[in-house]
Motif scaffolding. Structure first.
Motif, short mmCIF file in Angstrom:
data_model
loop_
_atom_site.label_atom_id
_atom_site.label_comp_id
_atom_site.label_asym_id
_atom_site.label_seq_id
_atom_site.Cartn_x
_atom_site.Cartn_y
_atom_site.Cartn_z
N LYS A 188 0.83 -1.22 0.00
CA LYS A 188 0.00 0.00 0.00
C LYS A 188 0.86 1.26 0.00
O LYS A 188 1.82 1.37 0.74
CB LYS A 188 -0.91 -0.02 1.24
CG LYS A 188 -1.78 1.19 1.39
CD LYS A 188 -3.23 0.82 1.62
CE LYS A 188 -4.14 2.02 1.78
NZ LYS A 188 -3.88 3.19 0.97
N GLY B 200 -6.52 -3.08 -13.44
CA GLY B 200 -6.89 -2.51 -12.15
C GLY B 200 -8.15 -3.14 -11.61
O GLY B 200 -8.93 -3.74 -12.36
N GLU C 294 -6.83 -1.06 -6.59
CA GLU C 294 -5.47 -1.58 -6.71
C GLU C 294 -5.16 -1.88 -8.17
O GLU C 294 -6.06 -2.04 -8.99
CB GLU C 294 -5.30 -2.85 -5.87
CG GLU C 294 -6.30 -3.94 -6.21
CD GLU C 294 -6.33 -5.07 -5.18
OE1 GLU C 294 -6.02 -4.82 -4.01
OE2 GLU C 294 -6.69 -6.19 -5.57
N HIS D 153 -2.54 -4.36 -10.79
CA HIS D 153 -1.79 -5.61 -10.80
C HIS D 153 -0.69 -5.52 -11.86
O HIS D 153 -0.92 -5.04 -12.96
CB HIS D 153 -2.73 -6.78 -11.12
CG HIS D 153 -3.95 -6.77 -10.25
ND1 HIS D 153 -3.93 -7.23 -8.97
CD2 HIS D 153 -5.19 -6.29 -10.47
CE1 HIS D 153 -5.13 -7.07 -8.43
NE2 HIS D 153 -5.91 -6.49 -9.32
N THR E 25 0.62 -6.62 -6.40
CA THR E 25 -0.63 -5.90 -6.29
C THR E 25 -0.34 -4.63 -5.51
O THR E 25 0.17 -4.69 -4.39
CB THR E 25 -1.67 -6.75 -5.54
OG1 THR E 25 -1.89 -7.93 -6.31
CG2 THR E 25 -2.98 -6.00 -5.39
N LEU E 26 -0.60 -3.49 -6.12
CA LEU E 26 -0.28 -2.20 -5.50
C LEU E 26 -1.56 -1.46 -5.18
O LEU E 26 -2.36 -1.17 -6.08
CB LEU E 26 0.58 -1.36 -6.45
CG LEU E 26 1.89 -2.00 -6.92
CD1 LEU E 26 2.51 -1.19 -8.04
CD2 LEU E 26 2.88 -2.16 -5.78
N GLN E 27 -1.76 -1.17 -3.89
CA GLN E 27 -2.93 -0.40 -3.48
C GLN E 27 -2.50 1.04 -3.23
O GLN E 27 -1.36 1.28 -2.86
CB GLN E 27 -3.52 -0.98 -2.19
CG GLN E 27 -4.11 -2.36 -2.40
CD GLN E 27 -4.02 -3.24 -1.17
OE1 GLN E 27 -3.30 -2.91 -0.23
NE2 GLN E 27 -4.74 -4.33 -1.20
#
Lengths: 403, 180
Positions: free
Chosen positions: B2, B71, B80, B82, B88-90
């Motif tokens: 995150k 997304g 998030e 991908h 996985t980036l929030q």
């Protein structure tokens, strides 16, 4: 990256923009190397016409993969070069030396029982002079030490029984360095994974991943070993176990190069094979695992190894290290250390290897850390030799900080 | 993983956005598929706004050689993204800085132009004949093609403004590329 057409490793997608040349560490120090654009997509057209166009300067490619990271068109530049080297490259001038450097399993098995003798004899000047003169292993290089007790031996004697009290398991691909040179890394791995509530199993059979064999043109042997590993991975996946590793280059080799360079099937295990730090971070992030750290008063500099950057998992390690109270963390600019596995051990490459590494050494000296942290063991040898700063695997740092 | 801000694209605009946000004390991650400011591009007119090392020193997480593939949305809010390396980036806020046709921030086919990462709405003349001008150095209509945004730069997805995704840089369209 997105594929644009169906040419071999996407080489026709090359626009000749030369961005790959601007990031190549070898081009900076060696005028004999034509650079990734020419060595990869440009010359591929000629090589397809006539193998006589193969350029022997391709031996200078470090396979650091920077060209692939920089390519805006998704050309697998480094893979093109590696495949050309295997397909068209002639026999080495030092076949014995290359075989010694590349056959880590064989040499490790032979050296382990005599570790005390080997370790005390190898650094001696006359021995180094013989290795230098007869085999072409540079005498200025510091050799890694061998351990008298292999990791696997230790594990079977002292750790295997305890593992059975856990209900969840992972499989561990320890790699040659951990097994023959530095079993403490494996011990740290077991400690960390156990602390996370998982037991450790060894793979049914494990051979060297083969990254050094590929680099030295020994494709047949690499394929043989890869097939043994792939079979073991399949069995681990069947049992529902994630396969964890502690070395970045082995991981990259088994996840990507088995498919891209050896044309072997990786689908069965690719999504179950990770570096331990990525796995651990994700377990902590999802809340499944909670680790308690004691303060560790250390200034650490994290070096992102080339293959680590290609894997793209450096942030997991960085975030894990940040969780340890007391740690002051500096992330070094991603520069190649220059050793590239066995490349830097060879007499004819020593100067290039050190010239490339000089940039990184300067950064490390400026940061003045207590230790450098990296996942790659050959980077470790190079950095320790070049700067005198001790180098640790992140797992060892985490193990030291566990309560 | 995150972050306060995830920047998709590590070119000149992406790096500038990352630098500005990091300077405000936000945690930032840049996903850079290939082109970076370390290579001088003619389009950046020799200006270097922030290179990746500078960003790393500011504590920005830089992912080189990684690509955002898709997304996950909750209505008009992007939760998030991908990436091709399996991350996985929030984030609270996302910045789309993938550039235009060369860097594949926009992709054109015979009858349409689309934004491949998040599927943002793109404005383009429906008649393909009107995409270009036969006079090479005249203003080219295709240079005006870009993602549609609100007044403060939020992109649209299927006609609805996205709450937390802004677009910056050449993906907005309007630059006189051919003349340069």
């Amino acid at each position: 990256m997105q594929k644009n057409n169906d040419s071999f490793l996407n080489f026709e997608a090359c626009l000749k923009c030369s961005i790959c040349n601007t990031v190549c560490p070898m081009m900076e120090v060696n005028a004999l190397y034509p650079g990734p654009k020419k060595s990869g997509p440009d010359q591929e057209r000629y090589r397809l016409k006539d193998p006589a166009f193969y350029d022997y300067a391709l031996k200078y490619c470090l396979n650091c993969k920077r060209c692939e990271l920089a390519c805006p068109s998704g050309v697998q530049v480094a893979d093109l070069i590696q495949r050309a080297k295997l397909q068209y490259g002639s026999r080495s001038k030092h076949p014995v030396r290359d075989a010694i450097l590349a056959s880590t399993d064989f040499v490790g098995t032979m050296a382990s029982p005599f570790a005390l003798i080997v370790n005390s004899v190898l650094p001696l000047k006359p021995v180094k002079a013989v290795l230098d003169g007869a085999f072409g292993i540079d005498s200025r290089r510091t050799f890694p030490k061998y351990s008298s007790e292999k990791f696997v031996t230790w594990f079977k004697l002292h750790a295997q029984k305890e593992q059975e009290k856990y209900s969840k398991f992972v499989s561990y691909f320890h790699g040659c360095y951990c097994n023959y040179n530095y079993p403490q890394l494996g011990k740290d791995f077991v400690k960390v994974v156990n602390a996370a509530g998982y037991g450790v199993h060894l793979l049914e059979k494990e051979r060297c991943c083969g990254v050094a064999l590929i680099a030295n043109g020994m494709e047949k042997q690499a394929r043989k070993q890869a097939l043994i590993n792939i079979e073991s991975f399949g069995k681990a996946v069947e049992k529902g176990e994630t396969i964890l590793t502690s070395s970045s280059s082995c991981t990259f080799m088994m996840r990507s190069e088995y498919r891209e360079i050896l044309d072997l099937p990786t689908e069965g295990y690719r999504d179950s094979l990770f570096l331990a730090c990525k796995w651990l971070y994700e377990k902590i992030e999802s809340g499944e695992v909670k680790l308690k750290f004691k303060p560790l008063k250390m200034k650490l500099a994290y070096h992102i190894a080339c293959h680590m950057q290609k894997l793209g998992w450096q942030n997991h390690t960085i975030e894990l290290l940040k969780m340890i109270p007391g740690v002051e963390l500096v992330v070094l600019n991603q520069k190649c250390c220059g050793i590239a596995g066995t490349f830097g051990f060879k007499k004819e490459n020593y100067e290039y290897s050190q010239a490339i590494g000089a940039n990184l050494f300067a950064d490390i000296k400026e940061a003045a850390p207590d230790a450098v942290v990296t996942e790659c063991e050959t980077c470790k040898w190079q950095i320790e030799m070049g700067t005198g700063v001790p180098v640790m695997n992140p797992l060892s740092v985490i193990a030291a900080a566990l309560e | 993983m995150k972050y306060d801000v995830v920047v998709i694209g590590g070119g000149s605009s992406g790096c500038r956005a990352a630098k500005a946000n990091a300077a405000k004390g936000r945690s930032v991650c840049v996903v850079s598929a290939g082109l970076t400011l370390q290579a001088t591009k003619p389009e950046s007119e020799g200006r270097v706004y922030a290179d990746l090392y500078e960003l790393r020193k500011m504590g920005v997480a830089v992912l080189r050689g990684d690509t955002v593939l898709s997304g996950s949305w909750d209505g008009a809010k992007l939760l998030e993204v991908h990436t091709s390396n399996g991350l996985t980036l929030q984030a609270d806020e996302f910045i789309l800085a993938t550039g235009r046709f060369f860097s594949k921030g926009l992709v054109s086919t015979m009858d349409t132009v689309f934004e491949p990462v998040l599927g943002a709405d793109v404005d383009f003349p429906s008649d393909r004949e009107k995409w270009f001008n036969a006079d090479f150095f005249a203003p080219q209509p295709f240079e005006q093609i870009g993602v549609r945004t609100t007044a403060d730069g939020h992109i649209f997805i299927k006609g609805e403004a996205a709450e937390n995704v802004k677009a910056v840089g050449k993906i907005l369209g309007g630059e006189r590329h051919a003349k340069k």
